[in-house]
Design a protein around this motif. Structure first.
Motif, PDB file in Angstrom:
ATOM      1  N   ALA A   8       1.278  -1.345  -0.309  1.00  0.00           N
ATOM      2  CA  ALA A   8       0.402   0.018   0.223  1.00  0.00           C
ATOM      3  C   ALA A   8       0.807   1.387  -0.021  1.00  0.00           C
ATOM      4  O   ALA A   8      -0.119   1.929  -0.989  1.00  0.00           O
ATOM      5  N   LEU A   9       1.988   1.145   0.499  1.00  0.00           N
ATOM      6  CA  LEU A   9       3.018   2.299   1.236  1.00  0.00           C
ATOM      7  C   LEU A   9       3.449   2.480  -0.640  1.00  0.00           C
ATOM      8  O   LEU A   9       3.599   3.682  -1.087  1.00  0.00           O
ATOM      9  N   LYS A  10       3.879   1.179  -1.385  1.00  0.00           N
ATOM     10  CA  LYS A  10       4.506   1.396  -2.706  1.00  0.00           C
ATOM     11  C   LYS A  10       3.277   2.231  -3.600  1.00  0.00           C
ATOM     12  O   LYS A  10       3.549   2.658  -4.690  1.00  0.00           O
ATOM     13  N   LEU A  11       2.355   1.310  -3.562  1.00  0.00           N
ATOM     14  CA  LEU A  11       0.810   1.886  -4.910  1.00  0.00           C
ATOM     15  C   LEU A  11       0.515   3.155  -4.364  1.00  0.00           C
ATOM     16  O   LEU A  11      -0.610   3.513  -4.741  1.00  0.00           O
ATOM     17  N   ASN A  12       0.645   3.464  -2.786  1.00  0.00           N
ATOM     18  CA  ASN A  12       0.242   4.761  -2.270  1.00  0.00           C
ATOM     19  C   ASN A  12      -1.285   4.968  -2.574  1.00  0.00           C
ATOM     20  O   ASN A  12      -2.376   5.179  -2.601  1.00  0.00           O
ATOM     21  N   VAL A  13      -1.920   3.689  -1.936  1.00  0.00           N
ATOM     22  CA  VAL A  13      -3.098   3.417  -1.154  1.00  0.00           C
ATOM     23  C   VAL A  13      -4.040   3.070   0.241  1.00  0.00           C
ATOM     24  O   VAL A  13      -2.514   2.841   0.830  1.00  0.00           O
ATOM     25  N   ARG A  14      -3.952   4.386   1.383  1.00  0.00           N
ATOM     26  CA  ARG A  14      -4.259   4.396   2.026  1.00  0.00           C
ATOM     27  C   ARG A  14      -5.328   3.323   2.708  1.00  0.00           C
ATOM     28  O   ARG A  14      -5.826   2.879   1.921  1.00  0.00           O
ATOM     29  N   LEU A  15      -5.271   2.605   3.933  1.00  0.00           N
ATOM     30  CA  LEU A  15      -5.493   1.213   4.012  1.00  0.00           C
ATOM     31  C   LEU A  15      -6.206   2.289   5.630  1.00  0.00           C
ATOM     32  O   LEU A  15      -5.261   2.919   6.350  1.00  0.00           O
ATOM     33  N   ILE A  16      -7.094   2.128   5.568  1.00  0.00           N
ATOM     34  CA  ILE A  16      -7.826   2.698   7.700  1.00  0.00           C
ATOM     35  C   ILE A  16      -8.215   0.543   7.637  1.00  0.00           C
ATOM     36  O   ILE A  16      -9.122   0.473   7.669  1.00  0.00           O
ATOM     37  N   ASP A  17      -7.490   0.654   9.269  1.00  0.00           N
ATOM     38  CA  ASP A  17      -7.855  -0.489   9.574  1.00  0.00           C
ATOM     39  C   ASP A  17      -8.487  -0.165  11.362  1.00  0.00           C
ATOM     40  O   ASP A  17      -9.782   0.634  10.845  1.00  0.00           O
ATOM     41  N   ARG A  18      -8.920  -0.800  12.188  1.00  0.00           N
ATOM     42  CA  ARG A  18     -10.733  -1.688  13.163  1.00  0.00           C
ATOM     43  C   ARG A  18     -10.021   0.062  13.808  1.00  0.00           C
ATOM     44  O   ARG A  18     -11.439   0.700  14.161  1.00  0.00           O
ATOM     45  N   HIS A  19      -9.071   0.415  14.104  1.00  0.00           N
ATOM     46  CA  HIS A  19      -8.887   1.497  15.339  1.00  0.00           C
ATOM     47  C   HIS A  19      -9.238   2.987  14.168  1.00  0.00           C
ATOM     48  O   HIS A  19      -9.887   3.558  14.929  1.00  0.00           O
ATOM     49  N   GLU A  20      -8.266   3.172  13.225  1.00  0.00           N
ATOM     50  CA  GLU A  20      -9.428   4.488  12.536  1.00  0.00           C
ATOM     51  C   GLU A  20     -10.652   4.222  12.228  1.00  0.00           C
ATOM     52  O   GLU A  20     -10.795   5.574  11.797  1.00  0.00           O
ATOM     53  N   LEU A  21     -10.962   2.838  11.577  1.00  0.00           N
ATOM     54  CA  LEU A  21     -12.905   3.588  11.745  1.00  0.00           C
ATOM     55  C   LEU A  21     -12.883   3.046  12.660  1.00  0.00           C
ATOM     56  O   LEU A  21     -14.509   4.387  12.350  1.00  0.00           O
ATOM     57  N   THR A  22     -13.310   2.631  13.946  1.00  0.00           N
ATOM     58  CA  THR A  22     -13.684   2.853  15.011  1.00  0.00           C
ATOM     59  C   THR A  22     -13.797   4.755  15.245  1.00  0.00           C
ATOM     60  O   THR A  22     -14.323   5.444  15.805  1.00  0.00           O
ATOM     61  N   GLU A  23     -12.401   5.540  15.174  1.00  0.00           N
ATOM     62  CA  GLU A  23     -12.382   7.066  15.240  1.00  0.00           C
ATOM     63  C   GLU A  23     -13.302   7.374  13.958  1.00  0.00           C
ATOM     64  O   GLU A  23     -13.859   8.542  14.698  1.00  0.00           O
ATOM     65  N   LEU A  24     -13.183   7.117  12.810  1.00  0.00           N
ATOM     66  CA  LEU A  24     -14.038   8.010  11.999  1.00  0.00           C
ATOM     67  C   LEU A  24     -15.913   8.029  12.675  1.00  0.00           C
ATOM     68  O   LEU A  24     -16.368   8.702  12.051  1.00  0.00           O
ATOM     69  N   GLY A  25     -15.988   5.936  12.544  1.00  0.00           N
ATOM     70  CA  GLY A  25     -17.450   6.244  13.194  1.00  0.00           C
ATOM     71  C   GLY A  25     -17.399   7.014  14.318  1.00  0.00           C
ATOM     72  O   GLY A  25     -18.542   7.899  14.578  1.00  0.00           O
ATOM     73  N   ALA A  26     -16.982   7.568  15.263  1.00  0.00           N
ATOM     74  CA  ALA A  26     -17.114   8.451  16.363  1.00  0.00           C
ATOM     75  C   ALA A  26     -16.676   9.238  16.249  1.00  0.00           C
ATOM     76  O   ALA A  26     -18.017  10.469  16.548  1.00  0.00           O
ATOM     77  N   GLN A  27     -16.432   9.924  15.576  1.00  0.00           N
ATOM     78  CA  GLN A  27     -16.184  11.375  14.773  1.00  0.00           C
ATOM     79  C   GLN A  27     -17.639  11.795  13.892  1.00  0.00           C
ATOM     80  O   GLN A  27     -17.981  12.697  13.987  1.00  0.00           O
ATOM     81  N   VAL A  28     -17.792  11.014  13.586  1.00  0.00           N
ATOM     82  CA  VAL A  28     -19.227  11.579  12.415  1.00  0.00           C
ATOM     83  C   VAL A  28     -20.370  11.068  13.301  1.00  0.00           C
ATOM     84  O   VAL A  28     -21.270  11.936  13.371  1.00  0.00           O
ATOM     85  N   TRP A  29     -20.297   9.923  13.665  1.00  0.00           N
ATOM     86  CA  TRP A  29     -21.922  10.174  14.703  1.00  0.00           C
ATOM     87  C   TRP A  29     -21.708  10.372  16.695  1.00  0.00           C
ATOM     88  O   TRP A  29     -22.969  10.531  16.696  1.00  0.00           O
ATOM     89  N   ASP A  30     -20.833  10.656  16.959  1.00  0.00           N
ATOM     90  CA  ASP A  30     -20.731  10.824  17.968  1.00  0.00           C
ATOM     91  C   ASP A  30     -21.134  12.658  18.441  1.00  0.00           C
ATOM     92  O   ASP A  30     -21.163  13.509  17.823  1.00  0.00           O
TER      93      ASP A  30
END
Length: 155
Positions: free
Chosen positions: A133-155
């Protein structure tokens, strides 16, 4: 005259159908907004794609899911305010996501002529997937970041 009456009836039924569809969609989005990561763990793959579509919509993107098969490696396609496209590969897994998902979304980036590519999972990524992903410039969103995104959007 009969054609006019039939057309009026059809228009009325169409409006009713569209209103019911819109209400159902709003209820579904409210239900998704209440979902936590443990709920995501229980979703089907298609439900996870819909969860991401709603999440990214709430973040300001025009988000649409692709068809279930023949999606060329993109499960959700995002368009930002400037019209730039981002392709998203959704992986609702119980094990770490490997390089195949990164390869698929990278291919989708070319197919959809997208500017960006993201793989989102409720799990984690293998070291090989992170390196690629680093080589191909693909962003990875794992469990931790997904949880944070959800909290930012819905809390």
């Amino acid at each position: 005259m009969i054609a006019t009456l039939m057309n009026m009836h059809w228009n009325k039924e169409h409006k009713r159908f569209e209103e019911e569809r819109r209400k159902h969609q709003e209820q579904r989005e409210q239900q998704i907004a209440l979902s936590r990561i443990t709920d995501v763990d229980q979703m089907s793959g298609l439900e996870f794609e819909e969860y991401l579509r709603v999440l990214f919509s709430k973040m300001g993107y025009d988000a649409r899911t692709t068809r279930a098969s023949g999606d060329f490696g993109a499960d959700v396609v995002l368009t930002d305010q400037e019209g730039q496209l981002t392709v998203v590969q959704a992986k609702r897994y119980s094990k770490p996501v490997g390089v195949k998902a990164v390869q698929e979304v990278h291919g989708a980036k070319g197919f959809y002529q997208a500017e960006y590519a993201i793989v989102v999972t409720n799990s984690s990524f293998t070291k090989a997937a992170r390196d690629l992903a680093l080589k191909l410039n693909v962003r990875l969103i794992d469990r931790h970041e997904l949880t944070e995104l959800g909290a930012q959007v819905w809390d």
